[in-house]
Design a protein around this motif. Structure first.
Motif, PDB file in Angstrom:
ATOM      1  N   ILE A  79       0.860  -1.184   0.000  1.00 25.78           N
ATOM      2  CA  ILE A  79       0.000   0.000   0.000  1.00 25.78           C
ATOM      3  C   ILE A  79       0.895   1.231   0.000  1.00 25.78           C
ATOM      4  N   SER A  93      -0.079   4.775  -1.127  1.00 22.60           N
ATOM      5  CA  SER A  93      -0.675   6.058  -0.725  1.00 22.60           C
ATOM      6  C   SER A  93      -2.180   5.933  -0.823  1.00 22.60           C
ATOM      7  N   PHE A  94      -2.869   6.702   0.002  1.00 22.10           N
ATOM      8  CA  PHE A  94      -4.327   6.629   0.035  1.00 22.10           C
ATOM      9  C   PHE A  94      -4.948   7.831  -0.664  1.00 22.10           C
ATOM     10  N   THR A  95      -6.087   7.628  -1.308  1.00 23.99           N
ATOM     11  CA  THR A  95      -6.924   8.773  -1.670  1.00 23.99           C
ATOM     12  C   THR A  95      -8.169   8.804  -0.790  1.00 23.99           C
ATOM     13  N   LYS A  96      -8.404   7.735  -0.011  1.00 23.25           N
ATOM     14  CA  LYS A  96      -9.528   7.711   0.925  1.00 23.25           C
ATOM     15  C   LYS A  96      -9.201   6.709   2.035  1.00 23.25           C
ATOM     16  N   GLY A  97      -9.536   7.094   3.266  1.00 22.07           N
ATOM     17  CA  GLY A  97      -9.380   6.145   4.371  1.00 22.07           C
ATOM     18  C   GLY A  97      -7.998   6.111   4.992  1.00 22.07           C
ATOM     19  N   GLU A 122      -6.753   7.557   7.340  1.00 24.70           N
ATOM     20  CA  GLU A 122      -6.734   7.623   8.804  1.00 24.70           C
ATOM     21  C   GLU A 122      -6.832   6.273   9.500  1.00 24.70           C
ATOM     22  N   ILE A 123      -7.154   5.213   8.765  1.00 23.16           N
ATOM     23  CA  ILE A 123      -7.233   3.903   9.438  1.00 23.16           C
ATOM     24  C   ILE A 123      -5.891   3.524  10.062  1.00 23.16           C
ATOM     25  N   GLY A 176      -3.583   5.481  11.655  1.00 23.24           N
ATOM     26  CA  GLY A 176      -3.502   6.078  12.991  1.00 23.24           C
ATOM     27  C   GLY A 176      -4.604   5.603  13.923  1.00 23.24           C
ATOM     28  N   PHE A 177      -5.665   5.080  13.349  1.00 22.17           N
ATOM     29  CA  PHE A 177      -6.768   4.531  14.134  1.00 22.17           C
ATOM     30  C   PHE A 177      -6.408   3.144  14.654  1.00 22.17           C
ATOM     31  N   LEU A 178      -5.747   2.354  13.815  1.00 22.00           N
ATOM     32  CA  LEU A 178      -5.462   0.956  14.174  1.00 22.00           C
ATOM     33  C   LEU A 178      -4.185   0.776  14.978  1.00 22.00           C
ATOM     34  N   VAL A 234      -9.423   3.727  -0.349  1.00 21.95           N
ATOM     35  CA  VAL A 234      -8.769   3.527  -1.647  1.00 21.95           C
ATOM     36  C   VAL A 234      -7.285   3.822  -1.496  1.00 21.95           C
ATOM     37  N   ARG A 268      -3.215   3.178  -3.403  1.00 22.56           N
ATOM     38  CA  ARG A 268      -2.416   2.728  -4.530  1.00 22.56           C
ATOM     39  C   ARG A 268      -1.597   1.522  -4.118  1.00 22.56           C
TER      40      ARG A 268
END
Lengths: 160, 160
Positions: free
Chosen positions: A144, A146-150, A152-153, A155-157, B102, B104
């Motif tokens: 993984i 880079s994210f375009t959504k989500g 923050e999971i 730092g959440f996990l 989402v 990459r």
């Protein structure tokens, strides 16, 4: 089914962004009386629409290298064995602090989110700990980047 | 690098479980003076160790059917095109409310977490919306059946 109206949703969206907002601040932003906002939040908590108040940890505590790993077990002749073996593997993986999430995927599959300081450590964990598990048919690694959504999971996990 | 000591970690663990705890409650549980706890939390916020206070939504608002979907794009001759196409696909996917995350994955890959009311709707979304995207090489679907770790990401990611 719970019926949420626009006010409930507006309150939930504000609390998602900042759960420290006071009732008076929320009431001010939404142009509603404090008593109404107070009552709605109470109701949302009682109905378990709001399940939990929590924190997200910042980037400096987050693992820098992430991957989704799909693990497929060999399917043995005795089905009851597969069932117990999958549950054993899931529990084992869940105990590692660098394994952020573990879920079952189909009869013989497990999907996990792994987080490590760097790509080298992540690869080593996959090779030495995951691929070393007995009677696996397949291990697929999806890095993984880079994210375009989500985003923050992470730092959440992440644990402390 | 931020140095966290045992007290910082204990405070963070308590706030992760319940971010509404007052300073006085935290101080009581950890057997430390309120002024110390106050100072530590202030510092953890300033250093962005605590990035955000938020809520997790309850099960009744969560999608019942989840899957991780891996999408691999065809690799065209012009590399610059691939780069722009992947970013376009990521942004497009991010706009769907049933696409919870989402990211990459490598040069030509995208990994997404999809959540729907039921398996049928999820399959339809994958078939009609994802597989219909142009110039894909591969779409792999990993259904998520149950978690042994990280279950709360669903209530954390779901929108309202």
């Amino acid at each position: 089914m719970i019926q949420l109206d626009d006010l409930d949703r507006a309150i939930l969206r504000l609390l998602k962004e900042d759960a420290r907002l006071t009732i008076s601040e929320i009431a001010g932003r939404l142009g509603r009386p404090e008593s109404t906002v107070h009552f709605r939040i109470k109701k949302l908590q009682e109905q378990n629409v709001i399940d939990k108040y929590t924190i997200v940890l910042g980037e400096r505590l987050q693992p820098k290298s992430l991957a989704i790993v799909y693990i497929q077990a060999e399917t043995p002749i005795i089905e009851d064995f597969l069932e117990r073996y999958i549950l054993y593997l899931m529990k084992t993986l869940s105990m590692f602090p660098n394994v952020l999430a573990v879920a079952r995927s189909g009869k013989a599959g497990i999907i996990a989110l792994i987080g490590e300081e760097n790509r080298e450590k992540l690869n080593r964990f996959v090779d030495e700990t995951i691929r070393a598990l007995p009677t696996l048919k397949k291990v697929e690694v999806f890095p993984i980047d880079s994210f375009t959504k989500g985003k923050e999971i992470v730092g959440f996990l992440v644990g402390v």
